[in-house]
Structure formats: C-alpha cells, structure tokens
Motif scaffolding. Structure first.
Motif, PDB file in Angstrom:
ATOM      1  N   PHE A  72       0.836  -1.208   0.000  1.00 44.38           N
ATOM      2  CA  PHE A  72       0.000   0.000   0.000  1.00 44.38           C
ATOM      3  C   PHE A  72       0.866   1.252   0.000  1.00 44.38           C
ATOM      4  N   THR A  73       1.894   1.267   0.856  1.00 46.80           N
ATOM      5  CA  THR A  73       2.762   2.437   0.965  1.00 46.80           C
ATOM      6  C   THR A  73       3.485   2.719  -0.340  1.00 46.80           C
ATOM      7  N   TYR A  74       4.059   1.690  -0.939  1.00 41.88           N
ATOM      8  CA  TYR A  74       4.819   1.897  -2.171  1.00 41.88           C
ATOM      9  C   TYR A  74       3.928   2.369  -3.318  1.00 41.88           C
ATOM     10  N   TYR A  75       2.768   1.750  -3.465  1.00 46.47           N
ATOM     11  CA  TYR A  75       1.863   2.151  -4.538  1.00 46.47           C
ATOM     12  C   TYR A  75       1.401   3.591  -4.363  1.00 46.47           C
ATOM     13  N   MET A  76       0.983   3.943  -3.152  1.00 43.45           N
ATOM     14  CA  MET A  76       0.441   5.281  -2.932  1.00 43.45           C
ATOM     15  C   MET A  76       1.518   6.358  -3.045  1.00 43.45           C
ATOM     16  N   ILE A  77       2.718   6.087  -2.567  1.00 40.30           N
ATOM     17  CA  ILE A  77       3.795   7.068  -2.704  1.00 40.30           C
ATOM     18  C   ILE A  77       4.159   7.239  -4.172  1.00 40.30           C
ATOM     19  N   SER A  78       4.154   6.136  -4.920  1.00 36.17           N
ATOM     20  CA  SER A  78       4.421   6.230  -6.353  1.00 36.17           C
ATOM     21  C   SER A  78       3.383   7.116  -7.049  1.00 36.17           C
ATOM     22  N   ILE A  79       2.124   6.878  -6.747  1.00 33.04           N
ATOM     23  CA  ILE A  79       1.051   7.645  -7.387  1.00 33.04           C
ATOM     24  C   ILE A  79       1.097   9.111  -6.973  1.00 33.04           C
ATOM     25  N   ILE A  80       1.253   9.366  -5.668  1.00 33.42           N
ATOM     26  CA  ILE A  80       1.256  10.740  -5.191  1.00 33.42           C
ATOM     27  C   ILE A  80       2.469  11.507  -5.702  1.00 33.42           C
ATOM     28  N   ALA A  81       3.651  10.880  -5.689  1.00 28.79           N
ATOM     29  CA  ALA A  81       4.854  11.545  -6.200  1.00 28.79           C
ATOM     30  C   ALA A  81       4.685  11.893  -7.678  1.00 28.79           C
ATOM     31  N   PHE A  82       4.077  10.970  -8.431  1.00 29.94           N
ATOM     32  CA  PHE A  82       3.838  11.227  -9.858  1.00 29.94           C
ATOM     33  C   PHE A  82       2.901  12.416 -10.040  1.00 29.94           C
ATOM     34  N   MET A  83       1.791  12.421  -9.311  1.00 28.90           N
ATOM     35  CA  MET A  83       0.809  13.501  -9.452  1.00 28.90           C
ATOM     36  C   MET A  83       1.392  14.849  -9.038  1.00 28.90           C
ATOM     37  N   ILE A  84       2.164  14.857  -7.960  1.00 26.14           N
ATOM     38  CA  ILE A  84       2.764  16.110  -7.498  1.00 26.14           C
ATOM     39  C   ILE A  84       3.725  16.665  -8.541  1.00 26.14           C
ATOM     40  N   CYS A  85       4.578  15.802  -9.071  1.00 26.38           N
ATOM     41  CA  CYS A  85       5.559  16.261 -10.058  1.00 26.38           C
ATOM     42  C   CYS A  85       4.890  16.728 -11.340  1.00 26.38           C
ATOM     43  N   PHE A  86       3.879  15.996 -11.779  1.00 24.57           N
ATOM     44  CA  PHE A  86       3.169  16.413 -12.992  1.00 24.57           C
ATOM     45  C   PHE A  86       2.501  17.765 -12.768  1.00 24.57           C
TER      46      PHE A  86
ATOM     47  N   TYR B   4      13.913   0.543  -1.921  1.00 26.86           N
ATOM     48  CA  TYR B   4      12.761   0.360  -2.810  1.00 26.86           C
ATOM     49  C   TYR B   4      11.915   1.626  -2.850  1.00 26.86           C
ATOM     50  N   LEU B   5      11.722   2.246  -1.697  1.00 25.41           N
ATOM     51  CA  LEU B   5      10.936   3.476  -1.636  1.00 25.41           C
ATOM     52  C   LEU B   5      11.584   4.569  -2.477  1.00 25.41           C
ATOM     53  N   PHE B   6      12.898   4.696  -2.387  1.00 30.63           N
ATOM     54  CA  PHE B   6      13.616   5.699  -3.164  1.00 30.63           C
ATOM     55  C   PHE B   6      13.484   5.424  -4.664  1.00 30.63           C
ATOM     56  N   VAL B   7      13.589   4.148  -5.055  1.00 28.72           N
ATOM     57  CA  VAL B   7      13.458   3.789  -6.473  1.00 28.72           C
ATOM     58  C   VAL B   7      12.055   4.114  -6.987  1.00 28.72           C
ATOM     59  N   VAL B   8      11.041   3.789  -6.182  1.00 26.73           N
ATOM     60  CA  VAL B   8       9.658   4.069  -6.570  1.00 26.73           C
ATOM     61  C   VAL B   8       9.447   5.565  -6.769  1.00 26.73           C
ATOM     62  N   ILE B   9       9.941   6.372  -5.829  1.00 28.46           N
ATOM     63  CA  ILE B   9       9.796   7.823  -5.951  1.00 28.46           C
ATOM     64  C   ILE B   9      10.584   8.332  -7.159  1.00 28.46           C
ATOM     65  N   GLY B  10      11.797   7.822  -7.344  1.00 32.04           N
ATOM     66  CA  GLY B  10      12.622   8.274  -8.454  1.00 32.04           C
ATOM     67  C   GLY B  10      11.989   8.028  -9.809  1.00 32.04           C
ATOM     68  N   LEU B  11      11.469   6.815 -10.016  1.00 32.26           N
ATOM     69  CA  LEU B  11      10.810   6.517 -11.288  1.00 32.26           C
ATOM     70  C   LEU B  11       9.566   7.381 -11.485  1.00 32.26           C
ATOM     71  N   SER B  12       8.821   7.605 -10.424  1.00 29.50           N
ATOM     72  CA  SER B  12       7.614   8.432 -10.526  1.00 29.50           C
ATOM     73  C   SER B  12       7.962   9.858 -10.923  1.00 29.50           C
ATOM     74  N   VAL B  13       9.040  10.398 -10.351  1.00 31.49           N
ATOM     75  CA  VAL B  13       9.480  11.758 -10.685  1.00 31.49           C
ATOM     76  C   VAL B  13       9.902  11.834 -12.151  1.00 31.49           C
ATOM     77  N   VAL B  14      10.691  10.868 -12.602  1.00 29.90           N
ATOM     78  CA  VAL B  14      11.143  10.862 -13.994  1.00 29.90           C
ATOM     79  C   VAL B  14       9.964  10.766 -14.949  1.00 29.90           C
ATOM     80  N   ASN B  15       9.036   9.862 -14.665  1.00 30.01           N
ATOM     81  CA  ASN B  15       7.889   9.674 -15.554  1.00 30.01           C
ATOM     82  C   ASN B  15       7.008  10.917 -15.600  1.00 30.01           C
ATOM     83  N   ALA B  16       6.874  11.593 -14.473  1.00 30.98           N
ATOM     84  CA  ALA B  16       6.002  12.767 -14.429  1.00 30.98           C
ATOM     85  C   ALA B  16       6.626  13.977 -15.115  1.00 30.98           C
ATOM     86  N   LEU B  17       7.931  14.165 -14.972  1.00 29.72           N
ATOM     87  CA  LEU B  17       8.593  15.363 -15.491  1.00 29.72           C
ATOM     88  C   LEU B  17       9.091  15.203 -16.916  1.00 29.72           C
ATOM     89  N   ALA B  18       8.975  13.996 -17.494  1.00 28.37           N
ATOM     90  CA  ALA B  18       9.434  13.789 -18.872  1.00 28.37           C
ATOM     91  C   ALA B  18       8.693  14.724 -19.821  1.00 28.37           C
TER      92      ALA B  18
END
Length: 212
Positions: free
Chosen positions: A50-64, A100-114
């Motif tokens: 739950f934590t990893y999925y939600m942080i991934s989604i929220i980090a993506f939305m924030i960056c976008f 793992y948490l750092f990797v999840v956030i990192g990928l979300s940031v890259v995907n959102a800011l591309a």
C-alpha cells in the motif's frame, strides 16, 4: 468557443490530459513490475505494498502538477525535502525497504517530469533498465546473504578444536540453520559458557533471528 471550455476560469480539458494518462499508465506498469512482481515475490510482505503504490502515485501527481504549474526549482526542491524528513515511527524500516521506496519515488518523478526533451523510447529504457537491475540484484547476483549471529553456548566441552564438527552439528540441530563457519569468542569458565559466532546464508537477513 473558448468560454465553453472553461468552468470558473479552469479549462475542462487540454492536450496535457492525454499526456497525463499515457505517463501515468507507464508509471503504473513499471511500478507494478517493481513492487508486485519483484519486491513482493521476494519478501511476501503485504504491509509495504500500500505504501509503495500510494507514494508512487502521489509523487507522480505532485511532479506532474508542479511541471504543469511551472513552479520554480526552489519550491520544487523544498517540496521534495519534505520526503527527506518522513519517518516511520511505529516500526523499524530496513535499508532495503527504504531503497525500494527511493526507487519508486525516483521513477515516478522521472515519468512525471518527462517532456519534449525525452522520447518515449528513452522513458521506457529508463524504467526498464531500473526494474531489470533491481530484478538481477534480487534474484541473480545477490540471491543469498551471509549473516552472523552470536549465541551463548553452554556445552563448553565442545568448543575444543578436535570437536569442531560435533559443535557445528549441535548448533545446526538447535538453530535449524546450515552453518558455514564458527568462531569462538569470550569463554566464561565460571559459568561454563562461551560466546559462539555462527555464519550462515539466507535470502532474508532477518529470516531466523531478530536484529541484535
């Protein structure tokens, strides 16, 4: 025509909406590969899914959203500094889980800011290469770890060099571990005990014993 597309000075839809859908789908696919099919398959721990999925989604939305609003670099860095002070006070989070948490956030940031500077091929390569390396490290190169534990041993007559095999067999029977090496530490002749350090391999450093 312009007025029909506005609701209280906010556009109902623009071209970036389709970019959001595509990028979100890419991020979700690779996050699922990383979280569900690599991390969970290895650890069988549902508490962090739950934590990893939600942080991934929220980090993506924030960056976008930050990119869409063209917020300055300073404010963006300040916002992500908040992640740096997050602590899980109720439980101990191991370094591996934090990685793992750092990797999840990192990928979300890259995907959102591309943006226009990066192609979808490059975006797929970044995500795919990251997930691939995590998989290789988990299941190929670092499949097992050599762990050590110190136990207080009372059969002091078995600590002699000529009885090393008997000592190993007795420790393996008691602990249920396949021991690779044994070293003898402090010996207390008054209490007939000795500190024995055992070395063994396992996929999970905390599989058999709690941290010392």
């Amino acid at each position: 025509m312009e007025e029909t597309q506005m609701l209280y000075e906010i556009k109902l839809m623009d071209d970036d909406f389709y970019k959001l859908i595509i990028k979100f789908a890419i991020n979700l696919v690779f996050a699922t590969l990383l979280i569900r099919y690599i991390y969970y398959r290895k650890t069988q721990r549902k508490d962090h899914l739950f934590t990893y999925y939600m942080i991934s989604i929220i980090a993506f939305m924030i960056c976008f959203g930050l990119k869409k609003l063209e917020i300055g670099t300073g404010m963006g860095l300040g916002l992500f500094a908040i992640f740096g002070i997050i602590r899980y006070r109720t439980t101990t989070v191991r370094i591996k889980e934090m990685t793992y948490l750092f990797v999840v956030i990192g990928l979300s940031v890259v995907n959102a800011l591309a943006g226009k500077q990066i192609s979808y091929a490059e975006l797929f390569f970044i995500n795919g290469a990251t997930v691939l390396f995590v998989y290789l490290l988990e299941y190929v190169f670092l499949q097992s770890h050599e762990n050590t534990r110190t136990v207080i041993y009372e059969k002091i007559d078995l600590i002699r060099p000529e009885k090393r095999e008997e000592l190993k067999a007795d420790l393996e029977e008691r602990t249920g571990l396949q021991i690779n090496k044994i070293s003898i530490g402090k010996i207390d002749f008054l209490r007939d005990t000795a500190q024995v350090k055992i070395y063994y391999h396992s996929e999970d450093p905390d599989e058999f014993f709690p941290d010392e």
